[in-house]
Design an enzyme around this catalytic site. Sequence first.
Site, short mmCIF file in Angstrom:
data_model
loop_
_atom_site.label_atom_id
_atom_site.label_comp_id
_atom_site.label_asym_id
_atom_site.label_seq_id
_atom_site.Cartn_x
_atom_site.Cartn_y
_atom_site.Cartn_z
N LYS A 13 0.83 -1.21 0.00
CA LYS A 13 0.00 0.00 0.00
C LYS A 13 0.86 1.26 0.00
O LYS A 13 0.63 2.18 -0.76
CB LYS A 13 -0.94 0.03 1.22
CG LYS A 13 -1.93 -1.10 1.29
CD LYS A 13 -2.97 -0.90 2.39
CE LYS A 13 -2.40 -0.92 3.79
NZ LYS A 13 -1.83 -2.22 4.21
N ARG A 88 -10.09 0.90 8.64
CA ARG A 88 -9.66 -0.46 8.98
C ARG A 88 -10.77 -1.26 9.66
O ARG A 88 -10.56 -2.44 9.95
CB ARG A 88 -8.47 -0.37 9.93
CG ARG A 88 -7.14 -0.78 9.31
CD ARG A 88 -6.12 -0.56 10.38
NE ARG A 88 -4.87 -1.23 10.24
CZ ARG A 88 -3.79 -0.69 9.68
NH1 ARG A 88 -3.86 0.49 9.13
NH2 ARG A 88 -2.66 -1.34 9.70
N ARG A 127 11.36 -6.12 4.39
CA ARG A 127 11.24 -4.68 4.68
C ARG A 127 12.02 -4.36 5.96
O ARG A 127 12.73 -3.36 6.03
CB ARG A 127 9.76 -4.31 4.85
CG ARG A 127 9.56 -2.88 5.31
CD ARG A 127 8.12 -2.44 5.09
NE ARG A 127 7.24 -2.84 6.17
CZ ARG A 127 5.92 -2.80 6.11
NH1 ARG A 127 5.31 -2.40 5.03
NH2 ARG A 127 5.18 -3.17 7.13
N ARG A 135 10.65 -0.81 12.01
CA ARG A 135 9.40 -0.60 12.73
C ARG A 135 9.31 -1.58 13.90
O ARG A 135 9.62 -2.75 13.76
CB ARG A 135 8.22 -0.85 11.78
CG ARG A 135 7.99 0.29 10.83
CD ARG A 135 6.90 -0.03 9.85
NE ARG A 135 5.65 -0.48 10.47
CZ ARG A 135 4.50 -0.56 9.83
NH1 ARG A 135 4.42 -0.20 8.57
NH2 ARG A 135 3.42 -0.98 10.43
N ARG A 146 -1.18 -8.60 13.50
CA ARG A 146 -1.68 -7.63 12.51
C ARG A 146 -2.47 -8.32 11.40
O ARG A 146 -3.48 -7.81 10.93
CB ARG A 146 -0.51 -6.81 11.93
CG ARG A 146 0.00 -5.75 12.92
CD ARG A 146 1.42 -5.31 12.62
NE ARG A 146 1.56 -4.67 11.33
CZ ARG A 146 2.70 -4.58 10.64
NH1 ARG A 146 3.81 -5.13 11.13
NH2 ARG A 146 2.74 -3.98 9.50
P1 AMP Z 1 0.23 0.53 9.29
O1 AMP Z 1 1.44 1.39 9.10
O2 AMP Z 1 -0.94 0.96 8.42
O3 AMP Z 1 0.52 -0.94 9.17
O4 AMP Z 1 -0.27 0.77 10.79
C1 AMP Z 1 0.55 0.47 11.90
C2 AMP Z 1 -0.28 0.38 13.17
O5 AMP Z 1 -0.93 1.63 13.43
C3 AMP Z 1 -1.41 -0.64 13.13
O6 AMP Z 1 -0.98 -1.94 13.43
C4 AMP Z 1 -2.35 -0.08 14.19
O7 AMP Z 1 -1.86 -0.32 15.49
C5 AMP Z 1 -2.24 1.42 13.96
N1 AMP Z 1 -3.20 1.91 12.96
C6 AMP Z 1 -2.91 2.44 11.73
N2 AMP Z 1 -4.03 2.79 11.10
C7 AMP Z 1 -5.07 2.46 11.93
C8 AMP Z 1 -6.49 2.56 11.82
N3 AMP Z 1 -7.07 3.06 10.72
N4 AMP Z 1 -7.22 2.14 12.87
C9 AMP Z 1 -6.65 1.65 13.98
N5 AMP Z 1 -5.32 1.51 14.14
C10 AMP Z 1 -4.52 1.91 13.13
#
Ligand code: AMP
Length: 190
Positions: A13, A88, A127, A135, A146
């Site tokens: 993404k 999400r 990654r 991360r 996740r």
């Molecule tokens: P990502 O970088 O999109 O994989 O997001 C990393 C982490 O941020 C996720 O595992 C969640 O803990 C939190 N997070 C990101 N976007 C959301 C969302 N829309 N709703 C809830 N938690 C989020």
Amino acid sequence: MRLILLGPPGAGKGTQAARLVEKHGIVQLSTGDMLRAAVAAESEVGLQVKGILDRGELVSDDVICKIISDRIEEPDCANGFILDGFPRTIAQADALGDLLEEKALKLDGVVQLEVDEAILLERIEKRARESAEVRSDDNADALKKRLAVYNEQTAPLVAYYEARGMLKKVDGMQSVDEVASQIDAALTAE
Ligand code: AMP
């Protein structure tokens, strides 16, 4: 142009969002990036969400929806945006629908990156190895969580947007260039 990029962690993404930013002159709104910045800055929200991110769980819908609602108001969003990592949950998708209606904005589409789950772990490990900044949630335990959270809470959004005639499915298993051109084709085919 206003888009949602949908897909599990490691689907690409972020990579595809960066391409779309360049091509269409719009901004990428990654809720994950915003939350990681808040954690790094040790802001009130950052302190509140750090443990949640590290465990691979979801931050509450209220916190996330407020962040997005405020961000969409910023002048750089006037030309359009790509939502990466939001919505999400169904509740977030409903809230986004209300928010856009309130602001008289229309969504142009939802691009779903379809990937084989078996190779996601491999991609994320790559990654983690290649990224300068590792991360804290790119490890096997958090990733498993996740993916489970994605399947339980986010995957239902596919049917949600399909029912609204907004879903554009793209095979995310091809090369970055091929995925990008499939996205272009999906966005121009109406
Ligand atoms: P990502 O970088 O999109 O994989 O997001 C990393 C982490 O941020 C996720 O595992 C969640 O803990 C939190 N997070 C990101 N976007 C959301 C969302 N829309 N709703 C809830 N938690 C989020």
